[in-house]
Design an enzyme around this catalytic site. Structure first.
Site, PDB file in Angstrom:
ATOM      1  N   GLY A   1       7.146 -17.316 -44.224  1.00  0.00           N
ATOM      2  CA  GLY A   1       8.441 -17.643 -43.639  1.00  0.00           C
ATOM      3  C   GLY A   1       8.495 -17.565 -42.134  1.00  0.00           C
TER       4      GLY A   1
ATOM      5  N   ALA B   1       1.455 -20.088 -46.776  1.00  0.00           N
ATOM      6  CA  ALA B   1       2.393 -19.393 -45.888  1.00  0.00           C
ATOM      7  C   ALA B   1       2.086 -19.563 -44.415  1.00  0.00           C
ATOM      8  CB  ALA B   1       2.460 -17.896 -46.191  1.00  0.00           C
ATOM      9  N   GLY B   2       3.159 -19.725 -43.651  1.00  0.00           N
ATOM     10  CA  GLY B   2       3.080 -19.689 -42.203  1.00  0.00           C
ATOM     11  C   GLY B   2       3.170 -21.029 -41.497  1.00  0.00           C
TER      12      GLY B   2
ATOM     13  N   ASN C   1       6.852 -23.599 -48.207  1.00  0.00           N
ATOM     14  CA  ASN C   1       8.226 -23.636 -48.708  1.00  0.00           C
ATOM     15  C   ASN C   1       9.211 -23.706 -47.551  1.00  0.00           C
ATOM     16  OD1 ASN C   1      10.701 -23.258 -49.973  1.00  0.00           O
ATOM     17  ND2 ASN C   1      10.112 -21.444 -51.100  1.00  0.00           N
ATOM     18  N   THR C   2       9.220 -22.643 -46.720  1.00  0.00           N
ATOM     19  CA  THR C   2      10.247 -22.512 -45.697  1.00  0.00           C
ATOM     20  C   THR C   2      10.246 -23.666 -44.694  1.00  0.00           C
ATOM     21  OG1 THR C   2       9.987 -20.124 -45.919  1.00  0.00           O
ATOM     22  CG2 THR C   2      11.214 -20.899 -44.013  1.00  0.00           C
TER      23      THR C   2
ATOM     24  N   LYS D   1       0.574 -17.703 -59.250  1.00  0.00           N
ATOM     25  CA  LYS D   1       0.333 -17.445 -57.836  1.00  0.00           C
ATOM     26  C   LYS D   1       0.599 -15.958 -57.635  1.00  0.00           C
ATOM     27  CE  LYS D   1       2.726 -17.922 -54.103  1.00  0.00           C
ATOM     28  NZ  LYS D   1       3.063 -17.897 -52.691  1.00  0.00           N
TER      29      LYS D   1
END
Lengths: 263, 71
Positions: A166, A192-193, A214-215, A105
């Protein structure tokens, strides 16, 4: 699941097929046990990892491989934290040497505040790594032209952001993501986001091939529950996309018959 | 009679090592599992089969990396 959708609807990237369209990270969990249970609850088959120096003081066993079974999960290494193409290529080579697969990635970050990609560096690193046999999954912004250039450069997947890494701001530009998906042949995986389940569902409804997050899971109050919510949301969004939504209208159309009303 | 200690940089920190130490011996000394650590010597990756036969020399820069949690 009561339907067989997932038995036929695969996410295929670089010659590998996965039944889950949700890819999850391994960072920022309150503890490793929670992470392991969240991964299981997410149904994900691919997990991302980062490459860093070993802590030689070894106050803890920080290596993620002590906690994740590479037999169960496909390990997708990232080049997070790299700000130049040269650094990203270096990290990618180290990741491949760690011995799991040729997938990377690829992140080449251009700005510390937004973590937006440096697209020139990203394209350069993609070309170098593709020539070295890597399957490059390129983290990029929602710019169509960059996405097209990444595909031309041989990226195995293009990974536009929904919003900054994040941030949890959700999908800020559905039109751009939809356009990228419509114009590219390689898989488009939003990276992301995403902040909560509805973000994941709306994102999948744009027709993209998958989501990496992830976050949103790791920093939820209850990561295991959020992981399962994300699995359901990704699945729901995918099914809604395949089902084909009704057209939007600016005026109401009655759902009940207008005939047969009493005098 | 052993030779003089050599100075190397391991993960950014200066260290003194006995002469003629191999990379595999360095990993063992640091109690690291060579199956999960990747070694870079002066910015070149040293593959696992070559760790035993590669000797660390004075002034070398060694990086020892592994996978950690990330997104």
């Amino acid at each position: 699941m009561t339907s067989t959708l997932s038995a036929t609807d695969f996410l295929t990237v670089g010659g590998r097929s996965f039944t889950s369209r949700l890819i999850v990270g391994t960072g920022k969990y309150p503890d490793n046990e929670t992470m392991v249970r969240a991964h299981a609850a997410s149904g994900a088959e691919v997990v991302t990892v980062a490459v860093r120096r070993v802590d030689l003081d070894r106050k803890n066993r920080a290596g993620i491989l002590y906690h994740i079974d590479p037999e169960r999960y496909f390990m997708l290494a990232n080049t997070a934290g790299c700000y130049t193409a040269e650094d990203a290529v270096r990290y990618a080579r180290l990741a491949r040497e760690a011995g799991f697969n040729e997938f990377i990635k690829l992140e080449v970050i251009g700005d510390e505040e937004t973590l937006f990609p440096d697209v020139a560096g990203l394209l350069a690193a993609t070309k170098t790594l593709v020539a070295e046999g890597f399957q490059v999954m390129a983290y990029t912004n929602e710019d169509l032209i960059t996405a097209l250039r990444l595909e031309d450069a041989g990226a195995a997947a293009v990974m536009p952001l929904a919003s900054p890494i994040g941030s949890g701001l959700g999908l800020l530009n559905p039109y751009a993501i939809r356009t990228i998906k419509r114009r590219l042949s390689v898989p488009v995986i939003v990276d992301a986001g995403v902040g909560t389940a509805s973000d994941a569902c709306v994102t999948m409804e744009q027709g993209v091939d998958g989501i990496l997050m992830n976050t949103a899971i790791a920093t939820a109050d209850r990561p295991v529950e959020m992981a399962h919510a994300m699995q359901l949301a990704v699945e729901a969004g995918r099914r809604a996309y395949l089902a084909g939504r009704m057209p939007r209208r600016e005026i109401a159309v009655p759902s009940s018959p207008t005939q047969g009303m009493l005098d | 009679m052993t030779g003089e200690a050599i100075s190397v940089i391991v993960n950014g920190e200066p260290r003194k090592l006995p002469p003629d130490v191999s990379l595999l011996e360095l990993l063992r000394h640091l109690e690291l599992d060579p199956r999960v650590v990747v070694v870079e010597l002066n910015r070149e990756i040293v593959r696992r089969p070559a760790l035993e036969g590669t000797t660390v020399r004075d002034g070398d820069r060694v990086e020892l990396v592994h996978f950690v949690g990330g997104g």
